[in-house]
Design a protein around this motif. Sequence first.
Motif, short mmCIF file in Angstrom:
data_model
loop_
_atom_site.label_atom_id
_atom_site.label_comp_id
_atom_site.label_asym_id
_atom_site.label_seq_id
_atom_site.Cartn_x
_atom_site.Cartn_y
_atom_site.Cartn_z
N GLY A 1 0.81 -1.26 -0.10
CA GLY A 1 -0.05 0.02 -0.20
C GLY A 1 0.68 1.16 -0.10
O GLY A 1 0.30 2.51 -0.33
N THR A 2 1.99 0.88 0.16
CA THR A 2 3.15 2.15 0.09
C THR A 2 3.12 2.99 -1.37
O THR A 2 3.07 2.24 -2.42
CB THR A 2 4.49 2.01 0.65
OG1 THR A 2 4.35 1.51 1.76
CG2 THR A 2 5.10 3.27 0.37
N ASN A 3 3.02 4.33 -1.33
CA ASN A 3 2.97 5.06 -2.60
C ASN A 3 4.25 5.40 -2.99
O ASN A 3 4.97 6.10 -2.11
CB ASN A 3 2.03 6.12 -2.67
CG ASN A 3 0.50 5.67 -2.95
OD1 ASN A 3 0.32 4.45 -3.61
ND2 ASN A 3 -0.30 6.16 -2.43
N TYR A 4 5.01 5.38 -4.17
CA TYR A 4 6.28 5.86 -4.41
C TYR A 4 6.33 6.96 -5.69
O TYR A 4 6.17 6.46 -6.90
CB TYR A 4 7.24 4.76 -4.70
CG TYR A 4 7.43 3.56 -3.76
CD1 TYR A 4 8.48 3.82 -2.85
CD2 TYR A 4 6.67 2.53 -3.62
CE1 TYR A 4 8.57 3.02 -1.80
CE2 TYR A 4 6.53 1.64 -2.64
CZ TYR A 4 7.70 1.89 -1.73
OH TYR A 4 7.84 0.77 -0.62
N PRO A 5 6.19 8.01 -5.45
CA PRO A 5 6.02 9.07 -6.50
C PRO A 5 7.57 9.16 -7.25
O PRO A 5 8.40 8.96 -6.61
CB PRO A 5 5.82 10.33 -5.73
CG PRO A 5 6.12 10.16 -4.25
CD PRO A 5 6.02 8.79 -4.16
N ASN A 6 7.41 9.35 -8.68
CA ASN A 6 8.49 9.24 -9.31
C ASN A 6 8.39 10.39 -10.50
O ASN A 6 7.38 10.56 -10.97
CB ASN A 6 8.65 7.91 -10.41
CG ASN A 6 9.20 6.74 -9.54
OD1 ASN A 6 10.32 6.51 -9.48
ND2 ASN A 6 8.14 6.26 -8.68
N ARG A 7 9.52 11.03 -10.65
CA ARG A 7 9.29 12.35 -11.55
C ARG A 7 10.72 12.09 -12.42
O ARG A 7 11.67 11.91 -11.84
CB ARG A 7 9.58 13.72 -10.90
CG ARG A 7 9.68 14.60 -11.88
CD ARG A 7 9.42 16.01 -11.12
NE ARG A 7 9.34 17.22 -11.99
CZ ARG A 7 10.71 17.96 -12.24
NH1 ARG A 7 11.84 17.53 -11.83
NH2 ARG A 7 10.50 18.72 -13.12
N SER A 8 10.46 12.44 -13.87
CA SER A 8 11.81 12.09 -14.54
C SER A 8 11.27 13.37 -15.70
O SER A 8 10.42 13.82 -16.06
CB SER A 8 11.64 10.86 -15.44
OG SER A 8 11.82 9.70 -14.47
N ILE A 9 12.58 13.83 -16.17
CA ILE A 9 12.47 14.71 -17.57
C ILE A 9 13.26 13.95 -18.77
O ILE A 9 14.34 13.37 -18.66
CB ILE A 9 13.24 15.98 -17.14
CG1 ILE A 9 12.55 16.59 -15.88
CG2 ILE A 9 13.27 16.70 -18.51
CD1 ILE A 9 11.00 17.04 -16.25
N TYR A 10 12.48 14.07 -19.84
CA TYR A 10 13.09 13.29 -20.97
C TYR A 10 14.33 14.42 -21.49
O TYR A 10 13.96 15.48 -21.68
CB TYR A 10 12.12 13.15 -22.02
CG TYR A 10 11.12 11.94 -21.74
CD1 TYR A 10 11.40 10.75 -22.02
CD2 TYR A 10 9.93 12.26 -21.26
CE1 TYR A 10 10.53 9.78 -21.61
CE2 TYR A 10 8.90 11.34 -20.84
CZ TYR A 10 9.38 9.98 -21.17
OH TYR A 10 8.19 8.85 -20.68
N LYS A 11 15.42 13.68 -21.95
CA LYS A 11 16.48 14.36 -22.34
C LYS A 11 16.89 13.90 -23.83
O LYS A 11 17.45 15.18 -24.54
CB LYS A 11 17.91 13.69 -21.54
CG LYS A 11 17.84 14.25 -19.93
CD LYS A 11 17.72 15.61 -19.87
CE LYS A 11 17.86 15.91 -18.47
NZ LYS A 11 17.81 17.40 -18.28
N GLU A 12 16.50 13.02 -24.35
CA GLU A 12 16.55 12.49 -25.71
C GLU A 12 15.57 11.58 -26.07
O GLU A 12 15.33 10.57 -25.34
CB GLU A 12 18.20 11.91 -26.04
CG GLU A 12 18.48 11.75 -27.32
CD GLU A 12 19.77 11.39 -27.56
OE1 GLU A 12 20.32 11.12 -28.69
OE2 GLU A 12 20.72 11.08 -26.62
N ILE A 13 15.16 11.88 -27.20
CA ILE A 13 14.09 10.94 -27.97
C ILE A 13 14.58 10.83 -29.45
O ILE A 13 14.34 11.81 -30.10
CB ILE A 13 12.42 11.52 -27.86
CG1 ILE A 13 12.23 11.63 -26.29
CG2 ILE A 13 11.54 10.45 -28.42
CD1 ILE A 13 12.04 10.55 -25.43
#
Length: 148
Positions: free
Chosen positions: A64-76
């Motif tokens: 039940g633990t929530n793990y927020p994640n944030r990323s920024i795309y650098k190359e596509i």
Amino acid sequence: MNTENRQLNINRIFKAPIELVWKAWTEPELIANWWGPNGFSTTIHNMNVEVGGEWKLTMHGPDGTNYPNRSIYKEIIPYKKIVFEHFNPNFITTVLFESQGEETLMDWTMLFETEEMFEAVVKAHKADEGLKQNVEKLAEYLTNLKSL
């Protein structure tokens, strides 16, 4: 510069065409079905797959633990490469894709800022095992997608 002491890497050949593998990585409604280690589910809040775009998600643990994640795309580079920077803990993920007819070779690397950060994440969160489980879940998901 040698980075082996601060990176995780896994390769896998999927029995799926590159277009399908790419979609599984870049479409929020698809990636939510396989992202995260065994027992986890994922909610995608924002996934703007372009350079400078943000990817925000929450992984929900089996306890039940929530793990927020944030990323920024650098190359596509469509059908070739996805690079994103993940924050807290900080690491760079590079995923390479190579078409091999009806199969796709994927090479996934997570490069941590320091050896200490790498060791802490692997020990505390078992990131090495989680990465393997994530790839297994993707393989299974792709098999199920192909049979639809």
